[in-house]
Design a protein around this motif. Structure first.
Motif, PDB file in Angstrom:
ATOM      1  N   ILE A  16      55.954  34.013   4.378  1.00 28.36           N
ATOM      2  CA  ILE A  16      55.614  33.054   5.435  1.00 28.36           C
ATOM      3  C   ILE A  16      56.841  32.172   5.656  1.00 28.36           C
ATOM      4  CG2 ILE A  16      53.909  31.385   6.235  1.00 28.36           C
ATOM      5  CD1 ILE A  16      52.742  34.076   5.478  1.00 28.36           C
ATOM      6  N   LYS A  17      57.713  32.602   6.549  1.00 26.38           N
ATOM      7  CA  LYS A  17      58.929  31.835   6.786  1.00 26.38           C
ATOM      8  C   LYS A  17      59.427  32.116   8.198  1.00 26.38           C
ATOM      9  CE  LYS A  17      61.805  35.434   4.631  1.00 26.38           C
ATOM     10  NZ  LYS A  17      62.772  35.722   3.560  1.00 26.38           N
ATOM     11  N   GLY A  18      60.345  31.276   8.645  1.00 21.91           N
ATOM     12  CA  GLY A  18      60.904  31.427   9.976  1.00 21.91           C
ATOM     13  C   GLY A  18      59.896  31.099  11.069  1.00 21.91           C
ATOM     14  N   VAL A  19      60.217  31.532  12.276  1.00 23.74           N
ATOM     15  CA  VAL A  19      59.344  31.257  13.422  1.00 23.74           C
ATOM     16  C   VAL A  19      57.976  31.914  13.239  1.00 23.74           C
ATOM     17  CG1 VAL A  19      59.042  31.586  15.903  1.00 23.74           C
ATOM     18  CG2 VAL A  19      61.309  31.005  14.989  1.00 23.74           C
ATOM     19  N   SER A  20      57.970  33.165  12.768  1.00 19.83           N
ATOM     20  CA  SER A  20      56.691  33.855  12.573  1.00 19.83           C
ATOM     21  C   SER A  20      55.846  33.142  11.527  1.00 19.83           C
ATOM     22  CB  SER A  20      56.922  35.309  12.165  1.00 19.83           C
ATOM     23  OG  SER A  20      57.619  35.391  10.933  1.00 19.83           O
ATOM     24  N   GLY A  21      56.512  32.593  10.501  1.00 16.45           N
ATOM     25  CA  GLY A  21      55.788  31.849   9.477  1.00 16.45           C
ATOM     26  C   GLY A  21      55.161  30.579  10.035  1.00 16.45           C
ATOM     27  N   MET A  22      55.906  29.873  10.879  1.00 10.92           N
ATOM     28  CA  MET A  22      55.377  28.659  11.502  1.00 10.92           C
ATOM     29  C   MET A  22      54.178  28.996  12.388  1.00 10.92           C
ATOM     30  SD  MET A  22      57.027  26.088  10.376  1.00 10.92           S
ATOM     31  CE  MET A  22      56.504  24.850  11.568  1.00 10.92           C
ATOM     32  N   LEU A  23      54.289  30.094  13.124  1.00 14.20           N
ATOM     33  CA  LEU A  23      53.166  30.501  13.974  1.00 14.20           C
ATOM     34  C   LEU A  23      51.961  30.911  13.135  1.00 14.20           C
ATOM     35  CD1 LEU A  23      55.134  32.566  16.663  1.00 14.20           C
ATOM     36  CD2 LEU A  23      53.984  30.362  17.007  1.00 14.20           C
ATOM     37  N   ALA A  24      52.219  31.558  11.995  1.00 13.04           N
ATOM     38  CA  ALA A  24      51.115  31.954  11.113  1.00 13.04           C
ATOM     39  C   ALA A  24      50.372  30.733  10.579  1.00 13.04           C
ATOM     40  CB  ALA A  24      51.649  32.794   9.950  1.00 13.04           C
ATOM     41  N   MET A  25      51.100  29.651  10.335  1.00  7.18           N
ATOM     42  CA  MET A  25      50.487  28.475   9.717  1.00  7.18           C
ATOM     43  C   MET A  25      49.627  27.646  10.674  1.00  7.18           C
ATOM     44  SD  MET A  25      53.057  27.063   6.762  1.00  7.18           S
ATOM     45  CE  MET A  25      54.604  27.168   7.651  1.00  7.18           C
ATOM     46  N   ILE A  26      49.613  28.018  11.954  1.00  4.20           N
ATOM     47  CA  ILE A  26      48.687  27.331  12.858  1.00  4.20           C
ATOM     48  C   ILE A  26      47.342  28.074  12.936  1.00  4.20           C
ATOM     49  CG2 ILE A  26      50.605  26.455  14.235  1.00  4.20           C
ATOM     50  CD1 ILE A  26      49.726  28.393  16.458  1.00  4.20           C
ATOM     51  N   THR A  27      47.213  29.117  12.123  1.00  2.00           N
ATOM     52  CA  THR A  27      45.972  29.909  12.122  1.00  2.00           C
ATOM     53  C   THR A  27      44.713  29.056  11.954  1.00  2.00           C
ATOM     54  OG1 THR A  27      47.111  31.879  11.285  1.00  2.00           O
ATOM     55  CG2 THR A  27      44.730  31.773  10.958  1.00  2.00           C
ATOM     56  N   PRO A  28      44.675  28.066  11.023  1.00  4.83           N
ATOM     57  CA  PRO A  28      43.437  27.287  10.859  1.00  4.83           C
ATOM     58  C   PRO A  28      43.014  26.523  12.104  1.00  4.83           C
ATOM     59  CG  PRO A  28      44.956  26.864   9.050  1.00  4.83           C
ATOM     60  CD  PRO A  28      45.703  27.654  10.062  1.00  4.83           C
ATOM     61  N   LEU A  29      43.970  26.246  12.998  1.00  2.00           N
ATOM     62  CA  LEU A  29      43.652  25.478  14.205  1.00  2.00           C
ATOM     63  C   LEU A  29      43.044  26.339  15.308  1.00  2.00           C
ATOM     64  CD1 LEU A  29      46.884  23.286  14.463  1.00  2.00           C
ATOM     65  CD2 LEU A  29      44.635  22.565  13.624  1.00  2.00           C
ATOM     66  N   LEU A  30      43.289  27.654  15.243  1.00  2.60           N
ATOM     67  CA  LEU A  30      42.887  28.524  16.351  1.00  2.60           C
ATOM     68  C   LEU A  30      41.372  28.559  16.598  1.00  2.60           C
ATOM     69  CD1 LEU A  30      45.354  31.530  15.993  1.00  2.60           C
ATOM     70  CD2 LEU A  30      45.465  29.592  17.560  1.00  2.60           C
ATOM     71  N   PRO A  31      40.538  28.723  15.555  1.00  2.00           N
ATOM     72  CA  PRO A  31      39.095  28.722  15.837  1.00  2.00           C
ATOM     73  C   PRO A  31      38.627  27.431  16.491  1.00  2.00           C
ATOM     74  CG  PRO A  31      39.524  29.579  13.648  1.00  2.00           C
ATOM     75  CD  PRO A  31      40.812  28.999  14.139  1.00  2.00           C
ATOM     76  N   LEU A  32      39.137  26.285  15.999  1.00  2.00           N
ATOM     77  CA  LEU A  32      38.769  25.000  16.605  1.00  2.00           C
ATOM     78  C   LEU A  32      39.207  24.948  18.065  1.00  2.00           C
ATOM     79  CD1 LEU A  32      39.784  22.603  13.689  1.00  2.00           C
ATOM     80  CD2 LEU A  32      37.462  23.011  14.496  1.00  2.00           C
ATOM     81  N   LEU A  33      40.424  25.428  18.328  1.00  2.00           N
ATOM     82  CA  LEU A  33      40.954  25.407  19.688  1.00  2.00           C
ATOM     83  C   LEU A  33      40.095  26.252  20.626  1.00  2.00           C
ATOM     84  CD1 LEU A  33      43.304  24.693  21.671  1.00  2.00           C
ATOM     85  CD2 LEU A  33      44.401  26.816  20.912  1.00  2.00           C
ATOM     86  N   PHE A  34      39.795  27.473  20.218  1.00  2.00           N
ATOM     87  CA  PHE A  34      39.061  28.376  21.107  1.00  2.00           C
ATOM     88  C   PHE A  34      37.604  27.951  21.299  1.00  2.00           C
ATOM     89  CE2 PHE A  34      42.652  31.186  20.337  1.00  2.00           C
ATOM     90  CZ  PHE A  34      42.806  31.779  21.591  1.00  2.00           C
ATOM     91  N   VAL A  35      36.990  27.396  20.261  1.00  2.00           N
ATOM     92  CA  VAL A  35      35.584  26.985  20.377  1.00  2.00           C
ATOM     93  C   VAL A  35      35.452  25.690  21.162  1.00  2.00           C
ATOM     94  CG1 VAL A  35      33.575  26.172  19.086  1.00  2.00           C
ATOM     95  CG2 VAL A  35      34.817  28.187  18.301  1.00  2.00           C
ATOM     96  N   LEU A  36      36.292  24.696  20.823  1.00  2.00           N
ATOM     97  CA  LEU A  36      36.114  23.361  21.403  1.00  2.00           C
ATOM     98  C   LEU A  36      36.780  23.209  22.770  1.00  2.00           C
ATOM     99  CD1 LEU A  36      36.658  21.207  18.194  1.00  2.00           C
ATOM    100  CD2 LEU A  36      34.509  22.032  19.172  1.00  2.00           C
ATOM    101  N   VAL A  37      37.910  23.875  22.960  1.00  2.00           N
ATOM    102  CA  VAL A  37      38.647  23.715  24.224  1.00  2.00           C
ATOM    103  C   VAL A  37      38.270  24.804  25.227  1.00  2.00           C
ATOM    104  CG1 VAL A  37      40.914  23.590  25.302  1.00  2.00           C
ATOM    105  CG2 VAL A  37      40.547  22.566  23.031  1.00  2.00           C
ATOM    106  N   PHE A  38      38.304  26.053  24.779  1.00  2.00           N
ATOM    107  CA  PHE A  38      38.056  27.169  25.697  1.00  2.00           C
ATOM    108  C   PHE A  38      36.605  27.646  25.690  1.00  2.00           C
ATOM    109  CE2 PHE A  38      42.616  27.620  24.491  1.00  2.00           C
ATOM    110  CZ  PHE A  38      43.144  27.305  25.740  1.00  2.00           C
ATOM    111  N   LYS A  39      35.774  27.017  24.824  1.00  2.00           N
ATOM    112  CA  LYS A  39      34.336  27.298  24.778  1.00  2.00           C
ATOM    113  C   LYS A  39      34.032  28.758  24.435  1.00  2.00           C
ATOM    114  CE  LYS A  39      33.738  23.064  25.999  1.00  2.00           C
ATOM    115  NZ  LYS A  39      33.385  22.037  24.993  1.00  2.00           N
ATOM    116  N   PHE A  40      34.869  29.355  23.581  1.00  2.00           N
ATOM    117  CA  PHE A  40      34.603  30.709  23.122  1.00  2.00           C
ATOM    118  C   PHE A  40      33.445  30.676  22.120  1.00  2.00           C
ATOM    119  CE2 PHE A  40      38.300  33.801  23.801  1.00  2.00           C
ATOM    120  CZ  PHE A  40      38.634  33.224  25.016  1.00  2.00           C
ATOM    121  N   PRO A  41      32.713  31.782  21.979  1.00  2.00           N
ATOM    122  CA  PRO A  41      31.737  31.881  20.891  1.00  2.00           C
ATOM    123  C   PRO A  41      32.449  31.854  19.541  1.00  2.00           C
ATOM    124  CG  PRO A  41      31.344  33.557  22.565  1.00  2.00           C
ATOM    125  CD  PRO A  41      32.683  32.948  22.861  1.00  2.00           C
ATOM    126  N   LEU A  42      31.698  31.596  18.484  1.00  2.00           N
ATOM    127  CA  LEU A  42      32.307  31.413  17.158  1.00  2.00           C
ATOM    128  C   LEU A  42      32.923  32.701  16.611  1.00  2.00           C
ATOM    129  CD1 LEU A  42      29.562  29.106  15.646  1.00  2.00           C
ATOM    130  CD2 LEU A  42      31.936  28.471  16.026  1.00  2.00           C
TER     131      LEU A  42
END
Length: 436
Positions: A230-256
């Motif tokens: 987990i390093k470099g640009v790809s590592g930084m992008l990987a580390m935002i993984t925990p935010l994605l479900p919150l983003l898609f559910v709360l902002v884009f209103k995706f199902p869980l």
């Protein structure tokens, strides 16, 4: 009335068995379901005027087992994401990067790890992930001068803050109470934010009172994630993984479930670069099975809760318990606030205000009285769940954290209750303002 009294006595008896650890909660819920139906006179087999099966075997055990099916499936997919983050090293890397950012400054490291662990617990769940995160976080905290009790508290506060707005947990509580998902999330978000702020106040208070306490600590767990880097640009992008479900559910209103699947694919893309297709598929398959396994305790609990809710909602049980529940269920703004604020400790030991214990049945009965809006009752129970998540000695995460640091679990409970009660008050008042 006699049957109602017998049912309440039986519920108290089961609670004593759980408190004394003579019977695990998951089995106690099944026993409680059967006992309530027997004492309440629910027939084994029955057919309503429309020809539908309404007996105990069909309408309680069979239907109740899948009553929380939506919450169960969400928990399973959330567990899969948690295992992907663990297997690829995303979670561990986030914690270690946070510790490096804080250097050797005790309060900075404490706050950074508190924030990161809270963020991780919004996605990951279960004792396995608590152990994985705890074996990294606790030694780091102790190594920079935090005493063992405060290090334990950091883990418990972060779990409480994150798990309260964990999408799987929110969905489960909404299913148990019958409230709308968004309303459940809103009140839990208020409680979580209040507990987060109170946690910071607690750490500052302890730092000023105790200062630095250097002692032996276990070595920081080394990452065991094979070739995943987990390093470099790809590592930084990987580390935002925990935010994605919150983003898609709360902002884009995706199902869980689709939101969790998107996060799983995202994590795989940015951690499996350079790996063969076969190894990536093997990783996803293994983490899927491990994720199912890690959610088994909570899934089994939800099956038991579904059966209990089905039993409580049987016509015979409602009729039997209605006179008693009508006397104790709050019906005004003042009694609502007094009831949930003063009786909040009854959420401990899987008690009558614990939605993951006896509280599931009590909440169903209170809602059925129609003396207060459904959302208000849901909000009251969600508010006291803060105390349960942070303090209850029967929580597996409390037991493990205290065992790992050498603290006595009930002593930790007593010390942390004063830091949970103000949040209960905030949550109850917020519920009253919004829904009464």
């Amino acid at each position: 009335m006699t049957r109602g009294i017998l049912i309440l006595i039986f519920m108290l008896f089961i609670m004593i068995l759980m408190v004394s650890r003579k019977m695990p909660t998951v089995l106690a819920l099944f026993v409680l379901t059967i006992g309530i139906c027997v004492l309440g006179g629910v027939p084994l087999f029955a057919v309503d005027p429309d020809g539908n099966q309404v007996g105990f075997l069909q309408n309680v055990l069979q239907v109740g087992a899948v009553r929380l099916g939506d919450a169960i499936m969400v928990a399973i997919f959330a567990g899969w994401l948690g295992m992907v983050m663990e297997r690829t090293g995303i979670s561990e890397t986030m914690i270690k990067k946070g510790a490096e950012l804080g250097g050797d400054k005790t309060m900075v490291v404490t706050l950074v790890l508190y924030i990161l662990a809270s963020l991780l617990f919004t996605v990951v769940n279960g004792l396995g992930t608590v152990i994985m995160i705890g074996t990294i976080v606790i030694p780091i905290l102790i190594s920079v001068g935090l005493d063992k009790f405060t290090a334990s508290a950091v883990m418990l506060f972060s779990y409480c803050v994150g798990n309260n707005i964990n999408l799987s947990n929110v969905n489960a509580l909404a299913g148990i109470t019958g409230a709308e998902y968004q309303n459940t999330f809103n009140i839990l978000l208020i409680c979580s934010a209040a507990e987060f702020i109170l946690g910071i106040a607690f750490f500052v208070f302890r730092n000023r009172k105790i200062g630095k306490k250097f002692a032996f600590s276990a070595p920081v767990k080394q990452m065991d994630n094979g070739e995943y880097q987990i390093k470099g640009v790809s590592g930084m992008l990987a580390m935002i993984t925990p935010l994605l479900p919150l983003l898609f559910v709360l902002v884009f209103k995706f199902p869980l479930i689709p939101s969790f699947l998107i996060a799983i694919v995202w994590a795989s893309i940015f951690t499996c670069r350079g790996h063969s297709w076969k190894s990536t598929m093997n990783m996803l398959t293994k983490t899927m099975f491990d994720g199912f396994s890690s959610t088994a305790p909570s899934v089994t609990l939800m099956i038991g809760i579904g059966m209990l809710l089905a039993a409580i909602n049987q016509g015979e049980i409602k009729t039997t318990l209605e006179p008693i529940m009508r006397m104790i269920t709050p019906g005004t703004l003042a009694t609502f606030i007094i009831f949930f604020v003063l009786l909040a400790p009854l959420c401990l030991y899987r008690g009558p205000l614990n939605l993951w214990g006896l509280g599931a049945g009590i909440a169903a009965l209170m809602i059925g009285m129609n003396k207060l809006p459904l959302n208000a009752i849901m909000g009251g129970f969600c508010a006291v769940s803060i105390m349960q998540l942070l303090c209850c000695p029967t929580n597996t995460h409390n037991v493990w954290v205290c065992s790992y640091t050498g603290e006595e679990v009930t002593a930790v409970t007593k010390k942390l209750i004063p830091w949970a009660w103000p949040v209960v008050i905030i949550g109850v008042l917020a519920s009253a303002i919004m829904w009464i």
